[in-house]
Design a protein around this motif. Sequence first.
Motif, PDB file in Angstrom:
ATOM      1  N   CYS A 616       8.377  91.428  79.891  1.00 28.20           N
ATOM      2  CA  CYS A 616       7.353  90.757  79.079  1.00 28.20           C
ATOM      3  C   CYS A 616       6.468  91.776  78.364  1.00 28.20           C
ATOM      4  O   CYS A 616       6.132  91.609  77.185  1.00 28.20           O
ATOM      5  N   ALA A 617       6.084  92.841  79.076  1.00 28.58           N
ATOM      6  CA  ALA A 617       5.238  93.865  78.472  1.00 28.58           C
ATOM      7  C   ALA A 617       5.952  94.534  77.298  1.00 28.58           C
ATOM      8  O   ALA A 617       5.351  94.769  76.241  1.00 28.58           O
ATOM      9  N   ALA A 618       7.234  94.845  77.472  1.00 28.38           N
ATOM     10  CA  ALA A 618       7.996  95.478  76.394  1.00 28.38           C
ATOM     11  C   ALA A 618       8.130  94.545  75.199  1.00 28.38           C
ATOM     12  O   ALA A 618       8.006  94.971  74.041  1.00 28.38           O
ATOM     13  N   LEU A 619       8.369  93.264  75.458  1.00 28.36           N
ATOM     14  CA  LEU A 619       8.498  92.306  74.365  1.00 28.36           C
ATOM     15  C   LEU A 619       7.179  92.179  73.608  1.00 28.36           C
ATOM     16  O   LEU A 619       7.161  92.174  72.369  1.00 28.36           O
ATOM     17  N   LEU A 620       6.074  92.099  74.331  1.00 29.03           N
ATOM     18  CA  LEU A 620       4.773  91.982  73.684  1.00 29.03           C
ATOM     19  C   LEU A 620       4.437  93.237  72.884  1.00 29.03           C
ATOM     20  O   LEU A 620       3.910  93.165  71.765  1.00 29.03           O
ATOM     21  N   LEU A 621       4.746  94.402  73.454  1.00 21.82           N
ATOM     22  CA  LEU A 621       4.475  95.650  72.752  1.00 21.82           C
ATOM     23  C   LEU A 621       5.349  95.769  71.508  1.00 21.82           C
ATOM     24  O   LEU A 621       4.895  96.239  70.454  1.00 21.82           O
ATOM     25  N   ALA A 622       6.602  95.331  71.616  1.00 21.31           N
ATOM     26  CA  ALA A 622       7.498  95.368  70.460  1.00 21.31           C
ATOM     27  C   ALA A 622       6.985  94.457  69.343  1.00 21.31           C
ATOM     28  O   ALA A 622       7.088  94.795  68.156  1.00 21.31           O
ATOM     29  N   VAL A 623       6.406  93.313  69.714  1.00 22.25           N
ATOM     30  CA  VAL A 623       5.831  92.411  68.717  1.00 22.25           C
ATOM     31  C   VAL A 623       4.679  93.097  67.993  1.00 22.25           C
ATOM     32  O   VAL A 623       4.552  93.018  66.759  1.00 22.25           O
ATOM     33  N   VAL A 624       3.840  93.796  68.747  1.00 23.81           N
ATOM     34  CA  VAL A 624       2.706  94.496  68.138  1.00 23.81           C
ATOM     35  C   VAL A 624       3.197  95.576  67.179  1.00 23.81           C
ATOM     36  O   VAL A 624       2.727  95.675  66.028  1.00 23.81           O
ATOM     37  N   PHE A 625       4.144  96.395  67.616  1.00 21.05           N
ATOM     38  CA  PHE A 625       4.660  97.458  66.756  1.00 21.05           C
ATOM     39  C   PHE A 625       5.346  96.883  65.520  1.00 21.05           C
ATOM     40  O   PHE A 625       5.203  97.405  64.411  1.00 21.05           O
ATOM     41  N   ALA A 626       6.120  95.805  65.711  1.00 15.41           N
ATOM     42  CA  ALA A 626       6.834  95.209  64.583  1.00 15.41           C
ATOM     43  C   ALA A 626       5.864  94.638  63.556  1.00 15.41           C
ATOM     44  O   ALA A 626       6.126  94.688  62.345  1.00 15.41           O
ATOM     45  N   ALA A 627       4.729  94.102  64.026  1.00 17.38           N
ATOM     46  CA  ALA A 627       3.745  93.548  63.094  1.00 17.38           C
ATOM     47  C   ALA A 627       3.190  94.625  62.170  1.00 17.38           C
ATOM     48  O   ALA A 627       2.887  94.359  60.998  1.00 17.38           O
ATOM     49  N   GLN A 638       8.262 104.102  59.875  1.00 16.27           N
ATOM     50  CA  GLN A 638       9.040 105.003  60.730  1.00 16.27           C
ATOM     51  C   GLN A 638       8.494 105.030  62.150  1.00 16.27           C
ATOM     52  O   GLN A 638       9.241 104.930  63.130  1.00 16.27           O
ATOM     53  N   ILE A 639       7.165 105.169  62.269  1.00 15.91           N
ATOM     54  CA  ILE A 639       6.550 105.198  63.596  1.00 15.91           C
ATOM     55  C   ILE A 639       6.743 103.851  64.287  1.00 15.91           C
ATOM     56  O   ILE A 639       7.066 103.787  65.479  1.00 15.91           O
ATOM     57  N   GLY A 640       6.544 102.758  63.551  1.00 12.22           N
ATOM     58  CA  GLY A 640       6.695 101.432  64.140  1.00 12.22           C
ATOM     59  C   GLY A 640       8.104 101.173  64.632  1.00 12.22           C
ATOM     60  O   GLY A 640       8.302 100.665  65.746  1.00 12.22           O
ATOM     61  N   LEU A 641       9.115 101.501  63.811  1.00 12.74           N
ATOM     62  CA  LEU A 641      10.503 101.292  64.236  1.00 12.74           C
ATOM     63  C   LEU A 641      10.842 102.180  65.419  1.00 12.74           C
ATOM     64  O   LEU A 641      11.489 101.732  66.383  1.00 12.74           O
ATOM     65  N   GLY A 642      10.422 103.449  65.364  1.00 12.82           N
ATOM     66  CA  GLY A 642      10.723 104.360  66.468  1.00 12.82           C
ATOM     67  C   GLY A 642      10.130 103.880  67.783  1.00 12.82           C
ATOM     68  O   GLY A 642      10.810 103.882  68.822  1.00 12.82           O
ATOM     69  N   LEU A 643       8.879 103.435  67.759  1.00 16.01           N
ATOM     70  CA  LEU A 643       8.234 102.976  68.991  1.00 16.01           C
ATOM     71  C   LEU A 643       8.823 101.648  69.457  1.00 16.01           C
ATOM     72  O   LEU A 643       8.980 101.419  70.663  1.00 16.01           O
ATOM     73  N   THR A 644       9.133 100.751  68.517  1.00 15.17           N
ATOM     74  CA  THR A 644       9.738  99.473  68.901  1.00 15.17           C
ATOM     75  C   THR A 644      11.070  99.697  69.608  1.00 15.17           C
ATOM     76  O   THR A 644      11.333  99.129  70.682  1.00 15.17           O
ATOM     77  N   LEU A 645      11.930 100.517  68.996  1.00 15.12           N
ATOM     78  CA  LEU A 645      13.238 100.781  69.605  1.00 15.12           C
ATOM     79  C   LEU A 645      13.097 101.531  70.920  1.00 15.12           C
ATOM     80  O   LEU A 645      13.807 101.242  71.894  1.00 15.12           O
ATOM     81  N   ALA A 646      12.188 102.500  70.972  1.00 18.09           N
ATOM     82  CA  ALA A 646      12.002 103.267  72.207  1.00 18.09           C
ATOM     83  C   ALA A 646      11.571 102.358  73.347  1.00 18.09           C
ATOM     84  O   ALA A 646      12.079 102.457  74.472  1.00 18.09           O
ATOM     85  N   VAL A 647      10.639 101.442  73.069  1.00 20.42           N
ATOM     86  CA  VAL A 647      10.155 100.522  74.103  1.00 20.42           C
ATOM     87  C   VAL A 647      11.271  99.593  74.561  1.00 20.42           C
ATOM     88  O   VAL A 647      11.486  99.393  75.762  1.00 20.42           O
ATOM     89  N   LEU A 648      12.004  99.005  73.611  1.00 22.41           N
ATOM     90  CA  LEU A 648      13.041  98.042  73.973  1.00 22.41           C
ATOM     91  C   LEU A 648      14.208  98.706  74.701  1.00 22.41           C
ATOM     92  O   LEU A 648      14.713  98.174  75.696  1.00 22.41           O
ATOM     93  N   ILE A 649      14.636  99.878  74.209  1.00 24.40           N
ATOM     94  CA  ILE A 649      15.736 100.584  74.878  1.00 24.40           C
ATOM     95  C   ILE A 649      15.321 100.997  76.278  1.00 24.40           C
ATOM     96  O   ILE A 649      16.068 100.831  77.245  1.00 24.40           O
TER      97      ILE A 649
END
Length: 702
Positions: A616-627, A638-649
């Motif tokens: 849940c934390a990763a999903l919520l954080l990914a939503v924030v970065f994606a926004a 670039q930073i947003g995609l990198g952090l989103t993928l890093a969190v989800l992976i």
Amino acid sequence: MLFALARAATRRPLTVMLLWGLFLLLGFGLGTGVFARLSDNVPEVPGTESESAARYLDRVDPAGESISGVVAGTAVADPELRADVGRAVADVRRVAGVAAVPDPYATPGLTAEDGQALIIPVTLEGGLDDDAEERTLDAAADRIREIDAPDVHVSGGPLLGRQLGERAQEDVKNAELISLPVVLALLLVVFGGLRSALLPLVIAVSGIAGAFLALFGFSEVTDISVYAIQVTTMLGLGLAVDYALLMLVRFREERRHTEDVVEAVHRTVAAAGRTVLFSGLTVAVSLTGLLVFPSVFLRSMGLAVAAVVVIDMLAALTLLPALLVRFGGRIAPAKTRPEGEEGRFFARLARFAARRRVAVPAVVVPALLVLALPVSGMSIAVGDARQLPTDTEARQLHDTVGDHFPPGTGVSPITVVVRPGADAATADRIRALSPGTKTRDLPGGTSVIEIRPPGEADGAEATELVERVREVRGDAPVEVTGTAARLVDFREMLAERGPWAAVTVLAGIFVLLFAFTGSVLLPLRTIATTLLSLAAALGAVVWVFQDGHLAGLLGAEGLGALSLTAPPLIVAIAFGLAMDYELFILARMREARRLTGDEGEAVVTGLRRSGRVVTCAALLLAVVFAAFMTGGFSPILQIGLGLTLAVLIDATVVRMLLVPATMALLGRRAWWAPAPLRRAHDRFGLHEEPAKEPRPRVPTGV
């Protein structure tokens, strides 16, 4: 310390909430003043040759800033337009603080060969204070925009920095409007109640206020990059939700064992609070690597983001307990559903990975390495207006000039400062490196050679030309500055200080993880798996934004290089976030191991109890970065995609599969430490409080 914080929050919850309320008002009142102080001078590194040469030029030849206007969309030879432009040029020349405005019709190179565009450069006087410079810029830009033509755009210099700051403010506002409702909806699904879903958002808003206030404070002593707003806000929002989620899940668990809300809050802070404390420390330590670099940008980003992490941590350890004392009884009634009904999926996943302890790493590790392959060809650049969305004035000016003028028009030159004492032969060799160089003499025997690079200001040809000039000059008192020279110096700074930053961060993380687990192998395993997921995420960013694959889906384009801001920030922040999830899982594994003494079952129990929180934390954080990727500014994309993928992976493939598999491979050895270190940990290490096992419930009527 944690007990003292919990006791203070539970004894005087209204006082704690009032203090945090005042902090919010201060953050959203005073803190938002940082938007007017943002800087786009990212590549400047004190002590480098390019910076030294620039400062020397400022002393011997103080010149003002410059901006440019472009007029296009119609035949510029039209008599009415020509007369309108002439009046505008005359008016701008009379603006106080303007040093020079050349006639675009009489100056070679300022009128396009196709006759459909012209450029109006405006140079300001040197020595203007900030207020006078701002008044001059506004008056000159507004007058140029009054020219009656289909396309009129003004940007460059300090005006570009202001436009970037305004865009940053707009992007932050839009990202918050997108992310907060989505996060609230997801929290409603997770908790099933509005009160419990709102609490993490209260902590998140506190994190945002803290981000603004921290940046405003740092802006008093150093430059704050335009990128800092999005990065610190997205991280402050995401981590606040992470920590609040962890605390709330633990509070609900503790309410199964006690009718007393205050006691449940104390136990929550004593257990999950320690994880939050260590998590905040590990993220902050990960960001200290940025302090090793002499770059003002990287240092200020490291300090600002670390400050936001600390604010989030303090809000989770003080404000949230106070809120739970007031509202926790209604949020989590005592003796809710039994613990055994939760986490079955994650328990099965852990057993699956443990049974296939060899096969899982054999599949996952090569897959992540394949994703990481593009990192080997990664390149960084300062970037130009193509990094901006197409609706920004700076980007429209850049595109208009590119459509109507020869390549290289308006490109920042390579500036070679020939100081007194250099022989004429050296200057001749430098001029011979490229055709079309310009030379001007300054007082005191200094001369300046300007070399127009054949491509972009920070392209490969430009940086190669800088290196050739530095080879040709030998020991002569000659220095090179300009955009390309700053990029060369920035790359050298990263190469020189990067290993020291890595050693600093890894050593700090190792010490913290040892203090948390009492093991020397678990920190090594954690660092290895984290670096693997991080490399995979960074490889994807290179593949998209440098090579151009699928970049159009994100409203961007392949630029041939990443923004020089993206890789160090992605690495530092994503590494810290990965430690977040590792600590969430290890805390539960360690707790289960202390209760049962069974290493294998501890892995399953730990993932069962933490898997839902981490997911849940990763999903919520990914939503924030994606926004924050909706703004269209390429470095933030670039930073947003990198952090989103890093969190989800990291939260899925690594923590849910690779961690239980490697823990099963290590077995009892995972918790091993040499005897002296074991004794030191027993004496000085911090320990999680084990959760009470739920008492069996007696069915009604028995």
